[in-house]
Write an enzyme that holds these catalytic residues in place. Structure first.
Site, short mmCIF file in Angstrom:
data_model
loop_
_atom_site.label_atom_id
_atom_site.label_comp_id
_atom_site.label_asym_id
_atom_site.label_seq_id
_atom_site.Cartn_x
_atom_site.Cartn_y
_atom_site.Cartn_z
N CYS A 7 2.08 14.28 7.43
CA CYS A 7 2.74 15.11 6.64
C CYS A 7 4.08 15.50 7.96
CB CYS A 7 2.31 16.34 6.36
SG CYS A 7 1.45 17.31 7.47
N ASN A 10 1.86 18.73 10.43
CA ASN A 10 0.30 18.46 10.76
C ASN A 10 -0.49 19.65 11.11
OD1 ASN A 10 -1.53 16.57 13.55
ND2 ASN A 10 -1.65 16.58 11.24
N CYS A 12 -0.78 21.67 8.02
CA CYS A 12 -1.06 22.07 6.72
C CYS A 12 -1.72 20.66 5.91
CB CYS A 12 -0.15 22.72 5.77
SG CYS A 12 0.56 24.23 6.63
N ARG A 13 -0.75 20.18 5.33
CA ARG A 13 -1.36 19.24 4.32
C ARG A 13 -2.29 18.12 5.03
NH1 ARG A 13 4.71 18.10 2.18
NH2 ARG A 13 4.87 18.43 4.27
N SER A 14 -1.66 17.58 6.02
CA SER A 14 -2.32 16.27 6.53
C SER A 14 -3.85 16.62 6.86
CB SER A 14 -1.41 15.57 7.41
OG SER A 14 -1.11 16.01 8.71
#
Ligand code: 4NP
Length: 156
Positions: A7, A10, A12-14
């Protein structure tokens, strides 16, 4: 099978995608490996955003020890599949690729749920906790499909 989740930040999402993929790897006893990386160095070496840690913890997954790292060109050699969260990440990764062999490894992660639809996992950073829960639900489904694909292909 080595999988990289990518993301922007690096944090939050990934890292959430990595934590969820690792949970599925454990659940199905796969030999696969998973890691995550990003492109924005502002949070280099930081642990994930506290909201990401909290939502994952509420679902029984600990991502508190992850440290932010940047995507590098070597990741194309190290990983078989590179899953990105949105079109910006896709462009960022593609810009570092050196040919079709690299580019073929990259896909929007939600395309495993709806192939070719090019849907994105929205960046939850500037919103509330509900955005993180939404990310969790999307990535839980996507990583389940990836795990089943690995099981079916028997490549571990
Ligand atoms: P992520 O969210 O890409 O899901 O980790 C973000 C976190 C931090 C930043 C951008 C996106 N940032 O620019 O600091």
């Amino acid at each position: 099978m080595k999988i990289l989740m990518v993301c922007l930040g690096n944090i939050c999402r990934s890292p959430m995608a990595e934590g969820l993929m690792q949970e599925k790897i454990n659940k199905y006893n796969l030999k696969a490996k998973v890691d995550s990386a990003g492109f924005e160095s502002f949070h280099l070496n930081d642990t994930p955003d506290y909201r990401a840690i909290k939502v994952m913890h509420a679902h029984g997954i600990d991502i508190s020890r992850h440290k932010m790292r940047l995507f590098t060109v070597e990741d194309f050699q190290k990983f078989d599949s590179i899953y990105v969260m949105d079109h910006y990440n896709y462009q960022d990764v593609l810009a570092l690729s050196s040919g079709p062999e690299d580019a073929d490894k990259v896909n929007l992660i939600l395309n495993v749920l709806e192939p070719g639809k090019d849907k994105i996992v929205p960046d939850p950073y500037y919103g509330g906790v509900s955005g993180f829960e939404n990310v969790f639900q999307l990535l839980d489904k996507a990583t389940e499909v990836i795990a089943r694909q690995i099981l079916d292909s028997k490549v571990g």
